[in-house]
Write a protein that holds these residues in place. Sequence first.
Motif, mmCIF file in Angstrom:
data_model
loop_
_atom_site.group_PDB
_atom_site.id
_atom_site.type_symbol
_atom_site.label_atom_id
_atom_site.label_comp_id
_atom_site.label_asym_id
_atom_site.label_seq_id
_atom_site.Cartn_x
_atom_site.Cartn_y
_atom_site.Cartn_z
ATOM 1 N N THR A 58 1.153 -0.952 -0.130
ATOM 2 C CA THR A 58 -0.199 0.139 -0.074
ATOM 3 C C THR A 58 1.259 1.335 -0.144
ATOM 4 O O THR A 58 1.880 1.720 0.801
ATOM 5 C CB THR A 58 -0.823 0.038 1.382
ATOM 6 O OG1 THR A 58 -1.628 -1.028 1.019
ATOM 7 C CG2 THR A 58 -1.672 1.088 1.211
ATOM 8 N N LEU A 59 0.397 2.183 -0.780
ATOM 9 C CA LEU A 59 1.206 3.612 -1.002
ATOM 10 C C LEU A 59 -0.391 4.718 -0.237
ATOM 11 O O LEU A 59 -0.612 4.169 -0.619
ATOM 12 C CB LEU A 59 1.609 3.410 -2.453
ATOM 13 C CG LEU A 59 2.397 2.947 -3.217
ATOM 14 C CD1 LEU A 59 2.650 3.663 -4.343
ATOM 15 C CD2 LEU A 59 3.567 2.597 -2.053
ATOM 16 N N GLY A 60 0.957 5.771 0.745
ATOM 17 C CA GLY A 60 -0.208 6.913 1.438
ATOM 18 C C GLY A 60 0.340 7.646 0.182
ATOM 19 O O GLY A 60 1.726 7.675 -0.560
ATOM 20 N N VAL A 61 -0.356 8.222 -0.158
ATOM 21 C CA VAL A 61 -0.694 9.782 -0.957
ATOM 22 C C VAL A 61 -1.280 11.077 0.096
ATOM 23 O O VAL A 61 -2.808 10.910 0.286
ATOM 24 C CB VAL A 61 -0.925 9.517 -2.334
ATOM 25 C CG1 VAL A 61 -1.627 10.780 -2.669
ATOM 26 C CG2 VAL A 61 -1.150 8.603 -2.868
ATOM 27 N N ILE A 78 -1.484 7.656 -10.688
ATOM 28 C CA ILE A 78 -0.632 7.610 -9.372
ATOM 29 C C ILE A 78 -1.736 5.632 -9.484
ATOM 30 O O ILE A 78 -1.070 4.831 -9.427
ATOM 31 C CB ILE A 78 -0.166 7.907 -8.346
ATOM 32 C CG1 ILE A 78 0.004 9.106 -8.599
ATOM 33 C CG2 ILE A 78 -0.320 7.267 -6.839
ATOM 34 C CD1 ILE A 78 0.245 10.427 -7.431
ATOM 35 N N SER A 79 -2.859 6.171 -8.983
ATOM 36 C CA SER A 79 -3.875 4.923 -8.485
ATOM 37 C C SER A 79 -3.497 3.717 -9.383
ATOM 38 O O SER A 79 -3.234 2.380 -9.228
ATOM 39 C CB SER A 79 -5.456 5.213 -8.611
ATOM 40 O OG SER A 79 -5.263 5.763 -9.801
ATOM 41 N N ALA A 83 -2.208 -0.123 -9.026
ATOM 42 C CA ALA A 83 -2.529 -0.716 -9.486
ATOM 43 C C ALA A 83 -1.796 -2.075 -9.882
ATOM 44 O O ALA A 83 -1.530 -3.025 -10.241
ATOM 45 C CB ALA A 83 -3.917 -0.406 -9.288
ATOM 46 N N ASP A 84 -1.202 -1.419 -11.483
ATOM 47 C CA ASP A 84 -0.365 -2.538 -12.324
ATOM 48 C C ASP A 84 0.627 -3.156 -11.911
ATOM 49 O O ASP A 84 1.107 -4.172 -11.640
ATOM 50 C CB ASP A 84 -0.209 -1.839 -13.675
ATOM 51 C CG ASP A 84 -0.951 -1.099 -14.106
ATOM 52 O OD1 ASP A 84 -2.320 -1.850 -14.169
ATOM 53 O OD2 ASP A 84 -1.287 0.175 -15.105
ATOM 54 N N ALA A 85 1.080 -2.544 -10.386
ATOM 55 C CA ALA A 85 2.273 -2.966 -9.927
ATOM 56 C C ALA A 85 2.229 -3.760 -8.009
ATOM 57 O O ALA A 85 2.441 -4.323 -7.153
ATOM 58 C CB ALA A 85 3.457 -1.673 -9.264
ATOM 59 N N VAL A 293 5.272 7.165 -8.642
ATOM 60 C CA VAL A 293 5.106 5.228 -8.276
ATOM 61 C C VAL A 293 6.189 4.602 -8.487
ATOM 62 O O VAL A 293 6.580 4.148 -7.508
ATOM 63 C CB VAL A 293 4.076 4.998 -8.594
ATOM 64 C CG1 VAL A 293 3.701 2.912 -8.616
ATOM 65 C CG2 VAL A 293 2.774 5.706 -8.082
ATOM 66 N N ASP A 294 6.751 4.765 -9.845
ATOM 67 C CA ASP A 294 8.433 4.234 -9.733
ATOM 68 C C ASP A 294 9.324 4.367 -8.929
ATOM 69 O O ASP A 294 10.014 3.615 -8.352
ATOM 70 C CB ASP A 294 9.012 4.507 -11.522
ATOM 71 C CG ASP A 294 9.725 3.551 -11.909
ATOM 72 O OD1 ASP A 294 10.048 2.611 -12.559
ATOM 73 O OD2 ASP A 294 10.712 4.503 -12.225
#
Length: 328
Positions: A58-61, A78-79, A83-85, A293-294
């Motif tokens: 999970t990533l926080g934004v 970003i979302s 999700a792709d990752a 994200v990367d």
Amino acid sequence: MADVARLAGVSSQTVSRVSNGHPMVSEETRRRVLSAMKELNYRPNSAARALKSGKFRTLGVVLFTLATTGNVRTLEAISVSAADAGYGITLLPVSTPTSTGVRGAVTVLGEQVVDGMIVIMEVRLLDAAISLPPHTHVVVADSDAGDRYSVVDTDQSGGARAAVRHLLDLGHRSVAHVAGPAESFAAQRRAEAWRQTLVEAGRPVPPVLSGDWSAASGYEAGLALAADPDCTAVFAANDQMALGVLRALHERGRRVPEDVSVVGFDDIADSASFFPPLTTVHQDFGEIGRLCVDGVLRQIRNETAERGTTLVPTRLVVRASTGPPPPA
């Protein structure tokens, strides 16, 4: 897991390996385990797995507002990229754009189960960024963190310079500027590039008119510009304010582009449908989101990720709102 192991005739460790996609499992064994999982309707316990591995996927934004086109489009990218990752996102908007507000949001997010953090800073609050723990995986968008954190940003200065040079190349003596809010990092960069470009060209620098990114503020600035007969070119710091300028000029009988040329910044989806269609600086919000994200995932995976700023190039999109100045 024990039930799956008994049904498949394997050990619980083998079931765990299959669940985690471990390569050291024969295809025949993998098929038996997957068949047993399906028959028993077994699902791996993601919470238990996260607690064991320390990775919550999970990533926080953290961001200041969802009211701006740029933030919404960046957040969308970003979302999708997360999700792709195989990651989800936890969104934490900051209601008060102050250092205290940001610090509180970061503290709350730090208590959540997130692996990394993306901070979309609509205003420059470097003191708040300093409060982030040094071990936190962080990427900052739309700001300047020096070499403390990885930053992804649009080439604000390059885009503004291209807009002003375009108008000067058309023959305009100078270019008026409708700037964004004084506390905005992006607005500051665009205004400074506008000023420097005029100075380097040896042209007069008109007083700056400030707005708040809204069409209404652009309209108010446009009324003042429409009353100035020497004004033949306007660079607005975003497309919404440019829209307000267009309306004000129309109401005051100043034709665009015959009397006054107008350039915006953002290239929002509607800018091609303005009347006239708006010349503007295109910025790739999607690329900014993907790079954020990367960058944070590279930090999570302990891959080499140099701190500093990654600039996403802009390009000038020329449409019908710009042309040569009227004959003297």
